[in-house]
Write a protein that holds these residues in place. Sequence first.
Motif, PDB file in Angstrom:
ATOM      1  N   ARG A  87       0.838  -1.195   0.000  1.00  0.00           N
ATOM      2  CA  ARG A  87       0.000   0.000   0.000  1.00  0.00           C
ATOM      3  C   ARG A  87       0.873   1.244   0.000  1.00  0.00           C
ATOM      4  NH1 ARG A  87      -4.646  -0.422   4.484  1.00  0.00           N
ATOM      5  NH2 ARG A  87      -5.358   1.355   3.235  1.00  0.00           N
ATOM      6  N   VAL A  88       0.388   2.314  -0.640  1.00  0.00           N
ATOM      7  CA  VAL A  88       1.113   3.578  -0.602  1.00  0.00           C
ATOM      8  C   VAL A  88       0.825   4.269   0.721  1.00  0.00           C
ATOM      9  CG1 VAL A  88       1.115   3.857  -3.097  1.00  0.00           C
ATOM     10  CG2 VAL A  88      -0.754   4.830  -1.761  1.00  0.00           C
ATOM     11  N   VAL A  89       1.792   5.038   1.206  1.00  0.00           N
ATOM     12  CA  VAL A  89       1.625   5.726   2.485  1.00  0.00           C
ATOM     13  C   VAL A  89       0.603   6.843   2.348  1.00  0.00           C
ATOM     14  CG1 VAL A  89       2.800   7.064   4.272  1.00  0.00           C
ATOM     15  CG2 VAL A  89       3.956   5.121   3.197  1.00  0.00           C
ATOM     16  N   ARG A  90       0.673   7.595   1.266  1.00  0.00           N
ATOM     17  CA  ARG A  90      -0.280   8.657   0.990  1.00  0.00           C
ATOM     18  C   ARG A  90      -0.279   8.906  -0.509  1.00  0.00           C
ATOM     19  NH1 ARG A  90       0.125  13.347   4.043  1.00  0.00           N
ATOM     20  NH2 ARG A  90      -0.687  14.579   2.325  1.00  0.00           N
ATOM     21  N   GLY A  91      -1.301   9.603  -1.003  1.00  0.00           N
ATOM     22  CA  GLY A  91      -1.331   9.908  -2.423  1.00  0.00           C
ATOM     23  C   GLY A  91      -2.021   8.828  -3.237  1.00  0.00           C
ATOM     24  N   MET A  92      -1.745   8.859  -4.554  1.00  0.00           N
ATOM     25  CA  MET A  92      -2.467   7.988  -5.477  1.00  0.00           C
ATOM     26  C   MET A  92      -1.547   7.145  -6.341  1.00  0.00           C
ATOM     27  SD  MET A  92      -1.278  10.506  -7.240  1.00  0.00           S
ATOM     28  CE  MET A  92      -1.892  11.812  -6.212  1.00  0.00           C
ATOM     29  N   ALA A  93      -0.324   6.879  -5.862  1.00  0.00           N
ATOM     30  CA  ALA A  93       0.615   6.103  -6.667  1.00  0.00           C
ATOM     31  C   ALA A  93       0.056   4.734  -7.030  1.00  0.00           C
ATOM     32  CB  ALA A  93       1.944   5.958  -5.924  1.00  0.00           C
ATOM     33  N   ASP A  94      -0.778   4.176  -6.143  1.00  0.00           N
ATOM     34  CA  ASP A  94      -1.343   2.859  -6.426  1.00  0.00           C
ATOM     35  C   ASP A  94      -2.257   2.892  -7.647  1.00  0.00           C
ATOM     36  OD1 ASP A  94      -3.021   4.509  -4.898  1.00  0.00           O
ATOM     37  OD2 ASP A  94      -4.123   2.818  -4.075  1.00  0.00           O
ATOM     38  N   ARG A  95      -2.851   4.056  -7.957  1.00  0.00           N
ATOM     39  CA  ARG A  95      -3.712   4.176  -9.126  1.00  0.00           C
ATOM     40  C   ARG A  95      -2.933   4.472 -10.397  1.00  0.00           C
ATOM     41  NH1 ARG A  95      -8.755   7.646  -6.453  1.00  0.00           N
ATOM     42  NH2 ARG A  95      -8.393   6.905  -4.331  1.00  0.00           N
ATOM     43  N   LEU A  96      -1.707   4.992 -10.224  1.00  0.00           N
ATOM     44  CA  LEU A  96      -0.926   5.417 -11.378  1.00  0.00           C
ATOM     45  C   LEU A  96       0.151   4.415 -11.785  1.00  0.00           C
ATOM     46  CD1 LEU A  96      -0.512   9.216 -10.576  1.00  0.00           C
ATOM     47  CD2 LEU A  96      -2.228   8.114 -12.008  1.00  0.00           C
ATOM     48  N   LEU A  97       0.684   3.666 -10.829  1.00  0.00           N
ATOM     49  CA  LEU A  97       1.740   2.703 -11.176  1.00  0.00           C
ATOM     50  C   LEU A  97       1.306   1.723 -12.260  1.00  0.00           C
ATOM     51  CD1 LEU A  97       3.328   2.090  -7.668  1.00  0.00           C
ATOM     52  CD2 LEU A  97       4.561   2.877  -9.695  1.00  0.00           C
ATOM     53  N   PRO A  98       0.075   1.185 -12.197  1.00  0.00           N
ATOM     54  CA  PRO A  98      -0.323   0.265 -13.272  1.00  0.00           C
ATOM     55  C   PRO A  98      -0.333   0.899 -14.656  1.00  0.00           C
ATOM     56  CG  PRO A  98      -1.747  -0.026 -11.364  1.00  0.00           C
ATOM     57  CD  PRO A  98      -0.920   1.209 -11.108  1.00  0.00           C
ATOM     58  N   THR A  99      -0.525   2.227 -14.727  1.00  0.00           N
ATOM     59  CA  THR A  99      -0.552   2.883 -16.038  1.00  0.00           C
ATOM     60  C   THR A  99       0.829   2.901 -16.690  1.00  0.00           C
ATOM     61  OG1 THR A  99      -0.140   5.141 -15.245  1.00  0.00           O
ATOM     62  CG2 THR A  99      -2.415   4.369 -15.225  1.00  0.00           C
ATOM     63  N   VAL A 100       1.883   2.730 -15.894  1.00  0.00           N
ATOM     64  CA  VAL A 100       3.235   2.670 -16.461  1.00  0.00           C
ATOM     65  C   VAL A 100       3.766   1.239 -16.407  1.00  0.00           C
ATOM     66  CG1 VAL A 100       3.762   5.078 -15.965  1.00  0.00           C
ATOM     67  CG2 VAL A 100       4.294   3.343 -14.249  1.00  0.00           C
ATOM     68  N   GLY A 101       2.859   0.294 -16.192  1.00  0.00           N
ATOM     69  CA  GLY A 101       3.230  -1.117 -16.219  1.00  0.00           C
ATOM     70  C   GLY A 101       3.946  -1.603 -14.987  1.00  0.00           C
ATOM     71  N   ALA A 102       3.786  -0.912 -13.866  1.00  0.00           N
ATOM     72  CA  ALA A 102       4.488  -1.285 -12.637  1.00  0.00           C
ATOM     73  C   ALA A 102       3.535  -1.898 -11.625  1.00  0.00           C
ATOM     74  CB  ALA A 102       5.191  -0.078 -12.025  1.00  0.00           C
ATOM     75  N   GLU A 103       4.016  -2.882 -10.920  1.00  0.00           N
ATOM     76  CA  GLU A 103       3.254  -3.517  -9.852  1.00  0.00           C
ATOM     77  C   GLU A 103       3.275  -2.630  -8.611  1.00  0.00           C
ATOM     78  OE1 GLU A 103       4.907  -6.904  -7.321  1.00  0.00           O
ATOM     79  OE2 GLU A 103       3.623  -7.981  -8.745  1.00  0.00           O
ATOM     80  N   VAL A 104       2.150  -2.596  -7.888  1.00  0.00           N
ATOM     81  CA  VAL A 104       2.075  -1.789  -6.661  1.00  0.00           C
ATOM     82  C   VAL A 104       2.684  -2.610  -5.523  1.00  0.00           C
ATOM     83  CG1 VAL A 104       0.598  -0.471  -5.103  1.00  0.00           C
ATOM     84  CG2 VAL A 104      -0.010  -0.683  -7.530  1.00  0.00           C
ATOM     85  N   SER A 105       3.991  -2.604  -5.456  1.00  0.00           N
ATOM     86  CA  SER A 105       4.723  -3.324  -4.420  1.00  0.00           C
ATOM     87  C   SER A 105       6.117  -2.727  -4.333  1.00  0.00           C
ATOM     88  CB  SER A 105       4.834  -4.823  -4.746  1.00  0.00           C
ATOM     89  OG  SER A 105       5.660  -5.033  -5.876  1.00  0.00           O
ATOM     90  N   ALA A 106       6.819  -3.031  -3.249  1.00  0.00           N
ATOM     91  CA  ALA A 106       8.180  -2.527  -3.096  1.00  0.00           C
ATOM     92  C   ALA A 106       9.073  -3.037  -4.223  1.00  0.00           C
ATOM     93  CB  ALA A 106       8.736  -2.944  -1.736  1.00  0.00           C
ATOM     94  N   ALA A 107       8.918  -4.316  -4.568  1.00  0.00           N
ATOM     95  CA  ALA A 107       9.710  -4.888  -5.659  1.00  0.00           C
ATOM     96  C   ALA A 107       9.284  -4.308  -7.000  1.00  0.00           C
ATOM     97  CB  ALA A 107       9.571  -6.404  -5.670  1.00  0.00           C
ATOM     98  N   GLY A 108       7.972  -4.030  -7.146  1.00  0.00           N
ATOM     99  CA  GLY A 108       7.475  -3.484  -8.403  1.00  0.00           C
ATOM    100  C   GLY A 108       8.021  -2.100  -8.692  1.00  0.00           C
ATOM    101  N   VAL A 109       8.143  -1.260  -7.665  1.00  0.00           N
ATOM    102  CA  VAL A 109       8.681   0.079  -7.870  1.00  0.00           C
ATOM    103  C   VAL A 109      10.175   0.003  -8.195  1.00  0.00           C
ATOM    104  CG1 VAL A 109       9.037   2.361  -6.869  1.00  0.00           C
ATOM    105  CG2 VAL A 109       6.932   1.114  -6.380  1.00  0.00           C
TER     106      VAL A 109
END
Length: 312
Positions: free
Chosen positions: A230-252
């Motif tokens: 989970r993201v600490v704050r903000g909307m990175a979880d909604r945007l990471l998939p748009t750049v093909g990234a998994e919402v995880s520490a390893a994904g970033v």
Amino acid sequence: MYAVVAGGVGGARFLRGLTAAVPADEVVAIVNVGDDLTLHGLRICPDLDSITYWLGGVVHPEQQWGRADERSTVSEELRRFGTEAWFTLGDRDLATHLHRTSRLATGAPLSVVTDEIRRAFGVEVRLLPATDDPLETRIRTRDGRDLHFQEYWVRERAEPRVAEVVFAGAAAAEPAPGVVEALLDADAVLLAPSNPVVSVGPVLAVPAVAAALRATTAPVIGVSPVIGGRVVRGMADRLLPTVGAEVSAAGVAAHYGTLLDGWVVDTRDADAVASVSATGVRCVACPTLMDDVEVAAALARTCLELAEEVGR
């Protein structure tokens, strides 16, 4: 000297910790300007201002952005005239925007004005906008709209489904004076736990900045903004998939890819250490939730120790 690529509250909190670990005048922050906008005729730089207010000790403690002891009389009065005041500006905050706008109107570049503002607030960290040139983060939604990032985030509350994130103007932008030198001359380059897509992303979208990051001999160490999936704050979880990234520490970490020499994850993501390290990026786990300056300082020290280890 330590160069930090940063944006917003996550960058501000990390810088506060770093300056508790090393002298502030040894730190250069390269800050996102993709969020910047002109509203009511005023030039507003949210990430530069948030970092300035945090390091200057005047940030609003509950909001974690804007000024402490703030009032919004002007914004309330604008509503009297039927103005759509979706982006609330505090009265104290307005003074910063008025100064910036008037100085820019005289031809002063944003980097010069930023330096004036940070000195006025007693900030010893050198703050550099990623570029003095126009650069704007645009959110293209699945329902066909093209929104400024602030329209998407503040006015629309990040509700529209995102089709694409575009950094308008980035390809033609040049780094602000001192940015490339800071990256090439640094003892370590640190990617703060800011939103990878819309805080760090616009900085990396400036071609010469990305080139300097790849050319520097300094270790490049990043901190995951994702904790326990989970993201600490903000909307990175909604945007990471748009750049093909998994919402995880390893994904970033995979999103940043070969830019990284080291990666710091939270202890709750310790199971990612082995998989990230297997890619050739040295990875360690420690507490990363920067609720107080002591934790932030310990995190900064971990980053610097990792940079020293990678450098050897």
